[in-house]
Scaffold this active site. Structure first.
Site, short mmCIF file in Angstrom:
data_model
loop_
_atom_site.label_atom_id
_atom_site.label_comp_id
_atom_site.label_asym_id
_atom_site.label_seq_id
_atom_site.Cartn_x
_atom_site.Cartn_y
_atom_site.Cartn_z
N TYR A 1 -0.22 25.56 -0.70
CA TYR A 1 0.62 25.91 0.57
C TYR A 1 1.89 26.56 -0.43
O TYR A 1 2.54 25.94 -1.93
CB TYR A 1 1.82 24.58 0.81
CG TYR A 1 0.76 23.55 2.38
CD1 TYR A 1 0.41 24.77 3.17
CD2 TYR A 1 0.72 22.06 1.40
CE1 TYR A 1 -0.29 23.58 4.30
CE2 TYR A 1 -0.09 21.61 2.41
CZ TYR A 1 -0.70 22.54 4.05
OH TYR A 1 -1.42 21.84 5.18
N LYS B 1 9.53 -8.24 -7.70
CA LYS B 1 9.71 -7.36 -6.22
C LYS B 1 9.42 -6.20 -5.80
O LYS B 1 9.21 -6.09 -6.88
CB LYS B 1 11.45 -7.56 -5.66
CG LYS B 1 11.77 -6.56 -7.29
CD LYS B 1 13.53 -6.40 -6.83
CE LYS B 1 14.00 -5.09 -8.04
NZ LYS B 1 15.21 -4.94 -8.14
#
Length: 405
Positions: free
Chosen positions: A287, A60
């Site tokens: 940043y 999955k």
């Protein structure tokens, strides 16, 4: 750049794209999947549980970020008994890619997905009688039989039949036309803990239920409960089948480290330096100016960021490997790039390889290390590697595949 083998674009991780020329001198972030290592890990599971126990390989979430179709085809060819996916969509992808073996859908399907369940011959893991009834009606109309598994909640607290009604519920399913109860299953929340009382009690409860089903004459083919941690810690949970996921991708699945880990890492994540710069003492990076250099230093710009799955939590914490040397991330992780301080003895240059997960020389960065530094779990790191990161497969049995030295 040397051609490494079959390649998938980030647009569709299910099918190779021949229009991508990876021999071009391009900077790219890529994961390299070693299918020999994946096969090795399947064999480790088989050696642990024994030849009589079936293997349901969990693929999955894009095979935990490793590529749904290539991993599933490898597993099928190796000889697993069944594949486990999360939803109908993943099951359809596998069927359309040519997968023939049984596919277990772990999330109970929505009503509007049930026709596809019939059409693609997928096996649902059921938690409610009403859904079984709807499947029975569709299967009757299609004049076909559908195998189902019944999920029992013994303590996970998610989907599943309740213990106080499960016998009556399963009895109702048994008598539905064109429905065959193939499997009975449960799941463990704490199996990574050795000698866990809760897990031991779940095994006891599930074992008693299986005895009750037999006493009531309720037929089923096999029972399964063991995920990767339980395969290591709880041999009594094997029953007739196991559901290995994490360990098949080379990650040790329990808290207690092995004296000898026979698992091999399947995934390597690397990219290339885009620029080398020198910055002066007092310069800030990224940043928020979360890093200010206290000295002159050389840095490399690396083209991965949180959009690729390299977590913002690794800002000023993560490390990468360049020329076999750990180089720390400086400043905030941006959407598309990071800055690392160059600690290498050998001068670094544009185009040099940067290893994010994997080995370089005597150093190695594991996915578990990234998870620990990011304050998350290793599943989160692996499944979070983004779709624009190129997937390349080696050692798939084709002569043109070459292993990276």
């Amino acid at each position: 750049m040397e051609k490494l083998g079959k390649t998938e674009t980030g647009l569709n991780l299910s099918q190779p794209h021949s229009n991508i020329d990876i021999e071009k001198e391009e900077v790219m972030s890529k994961v390299i999947i070693d299918l020999d290592a994946y096969r090795n890990n399947l064999q480790v599971v088989k050696n642990l549980v024994g030849s009589s126990v079936r293997i349901i390989a969990v693929v999955k979430a894009n095979a935990y970020g490793h590529g749904l179709v290539p991993i599933s085809k490898c597993a099928e060819k190796w000889g697993v008994n069944m594949l486990a996916v999360a939803n109908i969509e993943e099951g359809i992808t596998l069927r359309e890619s040519g997968i023939k073996i049984p596919i277990l859908v772990l999330l109970q399907p929505h009503d509007d997905e049930l026709p596809a369940l019939i059409e693609y011959n997928l096996t649902p893991l059921l938690s409610e009688v009403d859904v079984a009834k709807k499947i029975s009606e569709l299967a009757t109309h299609a004049k076909t039989n559908i195998a189902v598994h019944c999920k029992i909640d013994t303590g996970m607290g998610r989907q599943g039949f309740n213990m106080d009604t499960v016998i009556n519920d399963i009895k109702k399913i048994v008598y539905l036309p064109h429905i065959d109860i193939e499997g009975v299953a449960t799941h463990f929340p704490c199996a990574d803990e050795e000698n866990d009382v809760f897990t031991a009690n779940q095994i006891r409860i599930f074992s008693k239920l299986l005895n009750d089903l037999e006493r009531e004459g309720i037929p089923y083919e096999f029972a399964h409960s063991a995920n990767s941690p339980a395969i290591i810690n709880y041999p009594k949970s094997y029953f007739e089948a196991v559901r290995p996921g994490l360990m098949t991708y080379g990650i040790w699945p329990v808290k207690k480290k092995a004296e000898r880990n026979l698992l091999k890492p399947v995934l390597r994540w690397e990219t290339q330096i885009t620029q080398v710069r020198s910055i002066q003492a007092g310069s800030s990076i990224g940043y928020g100016k979360t890093f200010v250099s206290d000295r002159d230093m050389d840095v490399a710009i690396v083209p991965v960021g949180y959009a690729d799955g390299y977590r913002t939590q690794l800002s000023n914490k993560g490390e990468v490997l360049i020329h076999g040397t750990r180089c720390p991330v400086r400043g905030s992780v941006s959407m598309d790039q990071i800055v690392v301080e160059l600690k290498t003895r050998k001068p670094a240059k544009r185009g040099d390889t940067v290893v994010l997960i994997g080995k370089d020389g005597n150093e190695e960065i594991h996915a578990e290390e990234l998870a620990q530094k990011a304050g998350t779990i290793v599943y989160d790191i692996l499944t979070g590697i983004g779709p624009r990161v190129l997937r390349t497969y080696i050692n798939d049995g084709d002569e043109e595949q070459r292993k990276i030295s």
